[in-house]
Each structure stands twice: as C-alpha cells, then as structure tokens.
Write a protein that holds these residues in place. Structure first.
Motif, PDB file in Angstrom:
ATOM      1  N   ASN A   1      90.025  51.114  13.747  1.00 47.09           N
ATOM      2  CA  ASN A   1      89.427  52.157  12.888  1.00 47.09           C
ATOM      3  C   ASN A   1      90.149  52.139  11.515  1.00 47.09           C
ATOM      4  O   ASN A   1      89.586  52.265  10.586  1.00 47.09           O
TER       5      ASN A   1
ATOM      6  N   SER B   1      95.771  49.109  26.921  1.00 50.47           N
ATOM      7  CA  SER B   1      95.281  50.449  26.702  1.00 50.47           C
ATOM      8  C   SER B   1      96.331  51.341  26.256  1.00 50.47           C
ATOM      9  O   SER B   1      97.301  51.495  26.745  1.00 50.47           O
TER      10      SER B   1
ATOM     11  N   ASP C   1      84.912  44.613  19.091  1.00 52.46           N
ATOM     12  CA  ASP C   1      85.943  45.502  19.958  1.00 52.46           C
ATOM     13  C   ASP C   1      85.497  45.145  21.467  1.00 52.46           C
ATOM     14  O   ASP C   1      84.447  45.700  21.938  1.00 52.46           O
TER      15      ASP C   1
ATOM     16  N   LYS D   1      95.241  49.260  19.786  1.00 60.86           N
ATOM     17  CA  LYS D   1      94.328  48.345  19.224  1.00 60.86           C
ATOM     18  C   LYS D   1      93.117  48.999  18.491  1.00 60.86           C
ATOM     19  O   LYS D   1      92.864  48.829  17.488  1.00 60.86           O
ATOM     20  N   SER D   2      92.629  50.225  19.202  1.00 62.91           N
ATOM     21  CA  SER D   2      91.560  50.832  18.526  1.00 62.91           C
ATOM     22  C   SER D   2      91.828  51.395  17.069  1.00 62.91           C
ATOM     23  O   SER D   2      90.975  51.731  16.298  1.00 62.91           O
ATOM     24  N   THR D   3      93.036  52.004  17.093  1.00 68.96           N
ATOM     25  CA  THR D   3      93.705  52.728  16.087  1.00 68.96           C
ATOM     26  C   THR D   3      93.564  51.604  14.893  1.00 68.96           C
ATOM     27  O   THR D   3      93.138  51.960  13.722  1.00 68.96           O
TER      28      THR D   3
END
Length: 211
Positions: A56, A47, A176, A51-53
C-alpha cells in the motif's frame, strides 16, 4: 567503467504505525529498500508481517507515518490524492490473487480497459491488447481472445490479468499473491512468464508472497 544501475523503487526509513485501542502497532519499523530498474524482487513473509502495508505504501494507497517512498523518481509521500491517482495510472501495474476481470467483457476488452480510460481509439487499444495477450503466451490465443472470464481456466484468467496490467507499459509491476489460487504447475508457469516479460519489457517487478 560499470554502468550505474537506476533505482526503480527506493524506501528510506519507512514507518507505518497504527493505533489499536490504546496500543500502537508498528506495521513497518524503519524499513530501507532499493529495487533497481528491471529487477524481479520478492517480499516474503507470513500473514501480519507487513507485506500488504508495504504494498500500500509503494502503490501510494496509504501515507507513511514517517519516511520516504520514491517510485520512478517521484516522492509518493508528498503527493495529494489526485496526483497519486495520476501517478498510478501512468506508472504502476497491479496483479492481484483474485481475478478482477469484468464478466461482461471478453479477454480483449478486459485487457484494453486501462487504455479505454486513457481515451485511446478502439482499434489501437484492441491491437495493443492482442499484442499483450500474445506476449503472455496464452494457449490457443486467437480463440481465447473472444472468450469471457467464466469460459477461461484459472491460469488463463491470470495471464489475462497480467496482460491487462502491462498494456499501458508500466515502469513498475506490483503482484500481490498472484499465484495463491493456482496449482503448483500453473504457479511455476506464471512465475516463468513474469520473468520472461521482465526481460522483454524492462519492467521492474515486485512480487508479494507468503510462500
């Protein structure tokens, strides 16, 4: 002569810098990445590792601070919002860890929903939804098609989500953390399913996970 592999996703010198108070946070710091057509690629990290960036950026949900994001031959960083919406609808499928299914629709209707937005005739879109549900290998599929999300197990709901993501035959499938809420046995089944679907459809799969 060996056939040249075709890139599905290319990231070149990608930066995403956020400002938090007086500090600059580098979520992505000069990333280079190539995923080829028909590949299954995992982006693994804890976390807060970006990864999420990255997801996106690849989905065109955020603009990079600097760099290039090329998906299916298109430069996402150069597109406006309307162009990005059209691009995602036509080329990218998404699977998320939460089961984003509409509770008022049965399995067939949920899977067919992306085709509804495209104005596809009801008989055609339902036939395609049935085809995708069968392709995912859902147990007792004939009965399950008419069931609603609350009547399905976690593994069944995730398979419906996969069928929904694939019904428009996207070039890129972004998953995801899709197995986080499932037990170990079902996680393995879903991963095997995605690998088999990749072989059958030629879709490039990008799998985001902390595990």
């Amino acid at each position: 002569m060996e056939k040249t592999r075709e890139p599905a996703i290319q990231v070149k010198n990608l930066y995403k810098i956020f400002r938090v108070g007086n500090e600059k946070v580098r979520a992505l710091n000069g990333v280079d990445l190539t995923i080829y057509k028909g590949e299954f690629c995992a982006i693994v990290g804890t976390s807060g590792s970006g990864k999420s960036t990255m997801l996106n950026m690849l989905a065109g949900l955020e603009k990079p601070t600097k760099g290039e994001v090329i998906v299916a031959g298109e430069h996402l960083e150069k597109m406006n919002e309307n162009q990005l919406v059209k691009f995602r609808r036509e080329h990218v499928g998404f699977i998320f860890q939460s089961f984003n299914l509409l509770g008022t629709m049965n399995a067939i209707e949920n899977v067919a929903l992306p085709l509804t937005f495209r104005g596809v005739d009801k008989k055609i879109r339902e036939a395609k939804a049935v085809e995708m549900l069968k392709l995912t290998g859902v147990p007792r599929v004939e009965r399950m098609m008419k069931e609603y999300p609350f009547q399905l197990s976690g593994g069944q709901r995730q398979r419906v989500m996969i069928a929904m993501a694939l019904v428009c035959k996207p070039k890129i499938l972004i998953a995801d953390e899709p197995t986080t809420a499932l037990d170990v046995t079902i996680q393995a089944q879903i991963l095997d399913l995605m690998e088999n679907l990749k072989q059958k459809t030629g879709t490039s799969i990008l799998f985001i996970t902390h595990d």
